[in-house]
Write a protein that holds these residues in place. Structure first.
Motif, PDB file in Angstrom:
ATOM      1  N   CYS A 198     -17.924  22.447  -2.968  1.00 29.13           N
ATOM      2  CA  CYS A 198     -19.068  23.359  -2.996  1.00 29.13           C
ATOM      3  C   CYS A 198     -18.913  24.470  -1.963  1.00 29.13           C
ATOM      4  CB  CYS A 198     -20.381  22.598  -2.770  1.00 29.13           C
ATOM      5  SG  CYS A 198     -20.604  21.966  -1.095  1.00 29.13           S
ATOM      6  N   ALA A 199     -17.716  24.597  -1.388  1.00 26.89           N
ATOM      7  CA  ALA A 199     -17.536  25.600  -0.339  1.00 26.89           C
ATOM      8  C   ALA A 199     -16.287  26.460  -0.535  1.00 26.89           C
ATOM      9  CB  ALA A 199     -17.469  24.897   1.020  1.00 26.89           C
ATOM     10  N   PRO A 200     -15.908  26.793  -1.775  1.00 28.80           N
ATOM     11  CA  PRO A 200     -14.731  27.639  -1.983  1.00 28.80           C
ATOM     12  C   PRO A 200     -15.090  29.120  -1.941  1.00 28.80           C
ATOM     13  CG  PRO A 200     -15.572  26.965  -4.097  1.00 28.80           C
ATOM     14  CD  PRO A 200     -16.503  26.369  -3.059  1.00 28.80           C
ATOM     15  N   SER A 201     -14.080  29.956  -2.122  1.00 30.04           N
ATOM     16  CA  SER A 201     -14.330  31.394  -2.267  1.00 30.04           C
ATOM     17  C   SER A 201     -14.923  31.715  -3.622  1.00 30.04           C
ATOM     18  CB  SER A 201     -13.028  32.190  -2.084  1.00 30.04           C
ATOM     19  OG  SER A 201     -12.552  32.081  -0.770  1.00 30.04           O
ATOM     20  N   LYS A 226      -1.530   9.022   6.394  1.00 32.53           N
ATOM     21  CA  LYS A 226      -1.692  10.323   7.045  1.00 32.53           C
ATOM     22  C   LYS A 226      -1.225  11.385   6.047  1.00 32.53           C
ATOM     23  CE  LYS A 226      -2.597  13.275  10.272  1.00 32.53           C
ATOM     24  NZ  LYS A 226      -3.997  13.689  10.496  1.00 32.53           N
ATOM     25  N   TYR A 227      -2.033  11.534   4.993  1.00 30.20           N
ATOM     26  CA  TYR A 227      -1.688  12.455   3.919  1.00 30.20           C
ATOM     27  C   TYR A 227      -2.329  13.839   4.088  1.00 30.20           C
ATOM     28  CZ  TYR A 227       0.051   8.413   1.246  1.00 30.20           C
ATOM     29  OH  TYR A 227       0.738   7.307   0.813  1.00 30.20           O
ATOM     30  N   ILE A 228      -3.448  13.914   4.815  1.00 30.67           N
ATOM     31  CA  ILE A 228      -4.244  15.151   4.845  1.00 30.67           C
ATOM     32  C   ILE A 228      -4.057  15.901   6.159  1.00 30.67           C
ATOM     33  CG2 ILE A 228      -6.607  16.061   4.890  1.00 30.67           C
ATOM     34  CD1 ILE A 228      -5.744  15.328   2.122  1.00 30.67           C
ATOM     35  N   GLY A 229      -3.902  17.212   6.042  1.00 30.12           N
ATOM     36  CA  GLY A 229      -3.885  18.104   7.207  1.00 30.12           C
ATOM     37  C   GLY A 229      -4.732  19.315   6.887  1.00 30.12           C
ATOM     38  N   GLY A 230      -6.017  19.098   6.685  1.00 30.33           N
ATOM     39  CA  GLY A 230      -6.897  20.125   6.149  1.00 30.33           C
ATOM     40  C   GLY A 230      -7.129  21.313   7.059  1.00 30.33           C
ATOM     41  N   THR A 231      -7.505  22.426   6.433  1.00 33.24           N
ATOM     42  CA  THR A 231      -7.915  23.619   7.174  1.00 33.24           C
ATOM     43  C   THR A 231      -9.309  24.038   6.711  1.00 33.24           C
ATOM     44  OG1 THR A 231      -7.007  25.238   5.603  1.00 33.24           O
ATOM     45  CG2 THR A 231      -5.518  24.393   7.299  1.00 33.24           C
ATOM     46  N   LYS A 232     -10.054  24.598   7.640  1.00 36.37           N
ATOM     47  CA  LYS A 232     -11.435  24.998   7.368  1.00 36.37           C
ATOM     48  C   LYS A 232     -11.495  26.431   6.869  1.00 36.37           C
ATOM     49  CE  LYS A 232     -14.184  25.942  10.838  1.00 36.37           C
ATOM     50  NZ  LYS A 232     -15.214  25.998  11.898  1.00 36.37           N
ATOM     51  N   GLY A 233     -12.267  26.618   5.805  1.00 38.93           N
ATOM     52  CA  GLY A 233     -12.507  27.963   5.288  1.00 38.93           C
ATOM     53  C   GLY A 233     -13.992  28.253   5.271  1.00 38.93           C
ATOM     54  N   SER A 234     -14.401  29.355   5.882  1.00 34.99           N
ATOM     55  CA  SER A 234     -15.826  29.705   5.973  1.00 34.99           C
ATOM     56  C   SER A 234     -16.102  31.003   5.230  1.00 34.99           C
ATOM     57  CB  SER A 234     -16.253  29.849   7.433  1.00 34.99           C
ATOM     58  OG  SER A 234     -16.158  28.602   8.106  1.00 34.99           O
ATOM     59  N   HIS A 235     -17.350  31.136   4.760  1.00 38.73           N
ATOM     60  CA  HIS A 235     -17.771  32.299   3.980  1.00 38.73           C
ATOM     61  C   HIS A 235     -19.183  32.711   4.376  1.00 38.73           C
ATOM     62  CE1 HIS A 235     -14.626  30.378   1.567  1.00 38.73           C
ATOM     63  NE2 HIS A 235     -14.408  31.554   1.004  1.00 38.73           N
ATOM     64  N   PHE A 295     -22.201  38.831  -5.574  1.00 39.30           N
ATOM     65  CA  PHE A 295     -22.504  37.445  -5.898  1.00 39.30           C
ATOM     66  C   PHE A 295     -24.007  37.237  -5.824  1.00 39.30           C
ATOM     67  CE2 PHE A 295     -22.785  32.877  -4.968  1.00 39.30           C
ATOM     68  CZ  PHE A 295     -21.943  32.368  -5.943  1.00 39.30           C
ATOM     69  N   PHE A 296     -24.643  37.002  -6.982  1.00 39.25           N
ATOM     70  CA  PHE A 296     -26.089  36.786  -7.064  1.00 39.25           C
ATOM     71  C   PHE A 296     -26.880  37.864  -6.307  1.00 39.25           C
ATOM     72  CE2 PHE A 296     -24.838  32.334  -8.068  1.00 39.25           C
ATOM     73  CZ  PHE A 296     -25.520  32.223  -9.281  1.00 39.25           C
ATOM     74  N   GLY A 297     -26.485  39.117  -6.484  1.00 41.04           N
ATOM     75  CA  GLY A 297     -27.216  40.213  -5.863  1.00 41.04           C
ATOM     76  C   GLY A 297     -26.919  40.426  -4.393  1.00 41.04           C
ATOM     77  N   GLN A 298     -26.011  39.629  -3.834  1.00 44.18           N
ATOM     78  CA  GLN A 298     -25.567  39.787  -2.445  1.00 44.18           C
ATOM     79  C   GLN A 298     -24.068  40.072  -2.456  1.00 44.18           C
ATOM     80  OE1 GLN A 298     -28.217  39.606  -0.660  1.00 44.18           O
ATOM     81  NE2 GLN A 298     -29.576  38.067  -1.534  1.00 44.18           N
ATOM     82  N   VAL A 299     -23.454  40.082  -1.284  1.00 45.75           N
ATOM     83  CA  VAL A 299     -22.012  40.256  -1.177  1.00 45.75           C
ATOM     84  C   VAL A 299     -21.425  39.003  -0.533  1.00 45.75           C
ATOM     85  CG1 VAL A 299     -20.117  41.619  -0.207  1.00 45.75           C
ATOM     86  CG2 VAL A 299     -22.218  42.766  -0.963  1.00 45.75           C
ATOM     87  N   LEU A 300     -20.532  38.344  -1.246  1.00 43.44           N
ATOM     88  CA  LEU A 300     -19.854  37.163  -0.710  1.00 43.44           C
ATOM     89  C   LEU A 300     -18.629  37.633   0.074  1.00 43.44           C
ATOM     90  CD1 LEU A 300     -19.729  34.041  -0.655  1.00 43.44           C
ATOM     91  CD2 LEU A 300     -18.228  34.170  -2.646  1.00 43.44           C
ATOM     92  N   VAL A 301     -18.522  37.171   1.318  1.00 41.17           N
ATOM     93  CA  VAL A 301     -17.455  37.606   2.219  1.00 41.17           C
ATOM     94  C   VAL A 301     -16.690  36.370   2.698  1.00 41.17           C
ATOM     95  CG1 VAL A 301     -16.887  38.834   4.352  1.00 41.17           C
ATOM     96  CG2 VAL A 301     -18.868  39.559   2.985  1.00 41.17           C
ATOM     97  N   GLY A 302     -15.393  36.427   2.688  1.00 34.41           N
ATOM     98  CA  GLY A 302     -14.570  35.321   3.183  1.00 34.41           C
ATOM     99  C   GLY A 302     -13.197  35.855   3.556  1.00 34.41           C
ATOM    100  N   SER A 303     -12.349  35.035   4.105  1.00 33.71           N
ATOM    101  CA  SER A 303     -12.555  33.662   4.483  1.00 33.71           C
ATOM    102  C   SER A 303     -11.710  33.417   5.713  1.00 33.71           C
ATOM    103  CB  SER A 303     -12.142  32.746   3.323  1.00 33.71           C
ATOM    104  OG  SER A 303     -11.930  31.437   3.718  1.00 33.71           O
ATOM    105  N   THR A 304     -11.953  32.303   6.378  1.00 33.18           N
ATOM    106  CA  THR A 304     -11.119  31.907   7.506  1.00 33.18           C
ATOM    107  C   THR A 304     -10.181  30.782   7.076  1.00 33.18           C
ATOM    108  OG1 THR A 304     -12.841  30.370   8.249  1.00 33.18           O
ATOM    109  CG2 THR A 304     -12.845  32.585   9.202  1.00 33.18           C
ATOM    110  N   ASP A 305      -9.251  30.418   7.941  1.00 28.94           N
ATOM    111  CA  ASP A 305      -8.267  29.372   7.630  1.00 28.94           C
ATOM    112  C   ASP A 305      -7.858  28.731   8.950  1.00 28.94           C
ATOM    113  OD1 ASP A 305      -6.620  27.788   6.142  1.00 28.94           O
ATOM    114  OD2 ASP A 305      -5.331  29.393   5.395  1.00 28.94           O
ATOM    115  N   LEU A 306      -8.646  27.740   9.399  1.00 26.36           N
ATOM    116  CA  LEU A 306      -8.475  27.161  10.729  1.00 26.36           C
ATOM    117  C   LEU A 306      -8.233  25.663  10.644  1.00 26.36           C
ATOM    118  CD1 LEU A 306     -11.525  28.939  12.427  1.00 26.36           C
ATOM    119  CD2 LEU A 306      -9.125  29.644  12.553  1.00 26.36           C
TER     120      LEU A 306
END
Length: 569
Positions: A52-55, A254-263, A295-306
């Motif tokens: 629920c948190a992609p670009s 130890k399969y996952i090495g995730g990165t955070k993406g924010s919008h 996006f829904f009458g607004q502007v969707l801005v992204g993203s980070t990769d941390l």
């Protein structure tokens, strides 16, 4: 708050899928359509977490060509084209514009990245982009539904983008796609499975406790009810939580090495007008890729990769917000862009494979399926992947499972519409479809348009439900009605108020969630599900608190002393 699915103690399944993000939901649908008795469960609702948190893009991944991942790009463009056909109610073409600041920049770094020698692309010149887009068009030729790319020189660029930075010498435009409600599409995958195969089950707000002698012990986190189920195959589709789930099952990994993406969701009418329905997809001085689109009458801005170690702590920080706003302001110096214009923000953890790569952006977005054995029970861990390719991943993993179980494949999902995408009208049929929907259901045409936009062709069923009894618009949000929300609460696996506000509808994401809206929706949902007054108040408080903690919604939540008054016309 009872479970919406009934699974008896000691029930036996061919497959149990842990994790109802899009990878799990897509696989669940795939298996159900082959007649495989499958259980899917999640510690929260369907498509929470990273899903629920992609670009919110359905894209071929043009940047993956820089690292030579042509197979991934070819698969992604094909799956993008298929989703445009199979889920047209939520997946739509998105013209994408690439600002170009030089003619020959980036040639050396692009070769280094292609040869796996490292280095960041801080400048993608016209020559590099033209070559890349030619290859991208070629790789996306299968099931093509959108035009090829175009290159616009300085004069056209200045006319189209008067507020863009003056050092932009040209722009390139190609087509990808955006998904308005990925959370809803994930739910529709699960619902397709349940409608197709009644012997398949879905349990939300349920966690695995242990695995003993092939028996999986589960606990409902809302009722504390425990049950045991048996599975011939277990699939771990827990995303960023895969290693934690495997540890619970008694198999540390130890399969996952995730990165955070924010919008961010930005209220900026001037920028919205200049975008004209297009996305700008632009490189930054530090080698990242940022984006902005309507996006829904607004502007969707992204993203980070941390990098991030604990996915439960993934929130968009003020520092990330400042970074994204600064990058956008650098591209559009002619606009005033400020933090006060941010109306919503979100963050998720990409479930990428564990790696020592110095640049998080260089980690492959392709998927990996690890196959292990738990005392005779096959365990498949689904690592990586992305929204665009979920169907292809589901097909691939389902074929492996069918082989283990000795079952044949009975149907292909390549051409199979999802949920509200079934019988969706083409552009040419759209006007006539809306007219017929409005007349047959006795509703105003704008109301018919709203329902079709939100739910696809399920709009007809919802409209009919709304007409069965007296209905009324919400006082706080008139574009929704009480019966519409009652339908969702009754029929769409809802157990918490947040399921409705954040995932079955775009109320929160579109920037329309206020304390009054939360209270009114809570009462409608609560009355449909038989909640007590205390349950309604608690759910309203929890939904708003989630908005404050995870999405930076402003202000405290003050429960109305007379909550029933909110229902009076």
């Amino acid at each position: 708050m009872k479970s919406v699915s009934v699974v008896s103690d000691n029930a036996e399944f061919d497959v149990v899928i842990i994790g109802a993000g899009i990878n799990g939901a897509g696989l669940f649908r795939e298996l159900a359509l082959q007649g495989v008795k499958t259980l899917i469960l999640d510690r929260s609702d369907i498509c929470t977490g990273a899903s629920c948190a992609p670009s919110r893009l359905i894209h071929g991944g043009i940047k993956y060509m820089e690292t030579g991942e042509f197979k991934l790009v070819a698969q992604s463009t094909l799956e993008r084209n298929l989703l445009l056909r199979n889920a047209p109610h939520v997946v739509r073409p998105l013209p994408t514009v690439l600002p170009i600041r030089t003619w020959f920049g980036g040639i050396v770094p692009s070769f280094r990245r292609f040869l796996k020698l490292g280095g960041k692309m801080t400048d993608r010149g016209a020559l590099v982009l033209e070559v890349g887009l030619q290859i991208y068009d070629f790789l996306g030729r299968r099931a093509r539904v959108m035009p090829r790319h175009s290159l616009f020189l300085n004069g056209r660029t200045r006319r189209e983008w008067p507020h863009m930075a003056r050092d932009v010498v040209a722009t390139a435009q190609y087509y990808d796609a955006a998904i308005t409600q990925p959370e809803r599409l994930g739910y529709e995958c699960v619902q397709d499975a349940l409608e197709t195969a009644p012997n398949c089950k879905a349990l939300t707000y349920t966690v695995p406790v242990s695995l003993q002698n092939g028996q999986l012990v589960l606990r409902d986190v809302l009722t504390d009810e425990a049950r045991i189920v048996k599975a011939r195959v277990i699939v771990n589709a827990g995303g960023a939580w895969i290693d934690q789930i495997n540890a619970i099952l008694g198999f540390p990994t130890k399969y996952i090495g995730g990165t955070k993406g924010s919008h961010l969701l930005l209220k900026h009418d001037d920028l919205l007008r200049e975008l004209k329905g297009r996305m700008v997809y632009f490189g930054t001085p530090d080698g990242r890729i940022c984006l902005a689109y309507p996006f829904f009458g607004q502007v969707l801005v992204g993203s980070t990769d941390l990098r991030i170690d604990d996915p439960d702590k993934a929130v968009c920080t003020d520092e990330e917000q400042h970074y994204m706003l600064r990058m956008l302001a650098d591209l559009f110096p002619g606009f005033h862009i400020a933090k006060e214009q941010v109306v919503y923000r979100y963050s998720g953890v990409r479930p990428l494979p564990a790696t020592n790569a110095a640049d998080p952006g260089a980690i492959s977005r392709d998927h990996i399926t690890h196959e292990d054995n738990l005392a005779g029970t096959p365990l498949l861990s689904l690592v990586g992947g992305k929204w665009t390719t979920f169907r292809g991943l589901g097909e691939e993993v389902a074929d492996r499972i069918l082989n283990v179980l000795g079952y044949p494949r009975s149907t292909s999902t390549k051409e199979l519409p999802i949920g509200g995408g079934r019988s969706f009208p083409s552009v040419e049929q759209h006007t006539a479809y809306l007219d017929k929907l409005a007349i047959s259901c006795g509703i105003p045409r704008p109301r018919a348009a709203d329902l079709l936009d939100r739910y696809g062709t399920l709009a007809r069923k919802i409209a009919a439900f709304c007409q069965e009894e007296a209905d009324a618009p919400l006082r706080t949000l008139p574009s929704y009605t009480r019966r519409e929300l009652a339908f969702i609460a009754r029929n769409e696996l809802v157990r918490r108020l947040s399921d409705v506000l954040y995932r079955r509808t775009p109320i929160a994401l579109s920037g329309h969630m206020t304390p009054d809206v939360v209270q009114e929706v809570a009462r409608v949902v609560g009355e449909e599900l038989g909640w007590s007054e205390q349950d309604i108040a608690r759910e309203a408080q929890a939904a708003w608190q989630e908005g404050r903690e995870r999405h930076n919604l402003p202000g405290e939540f003050l429960l109305s002393s007379e909550p029933k008054e909110i229902l009076k016309a």
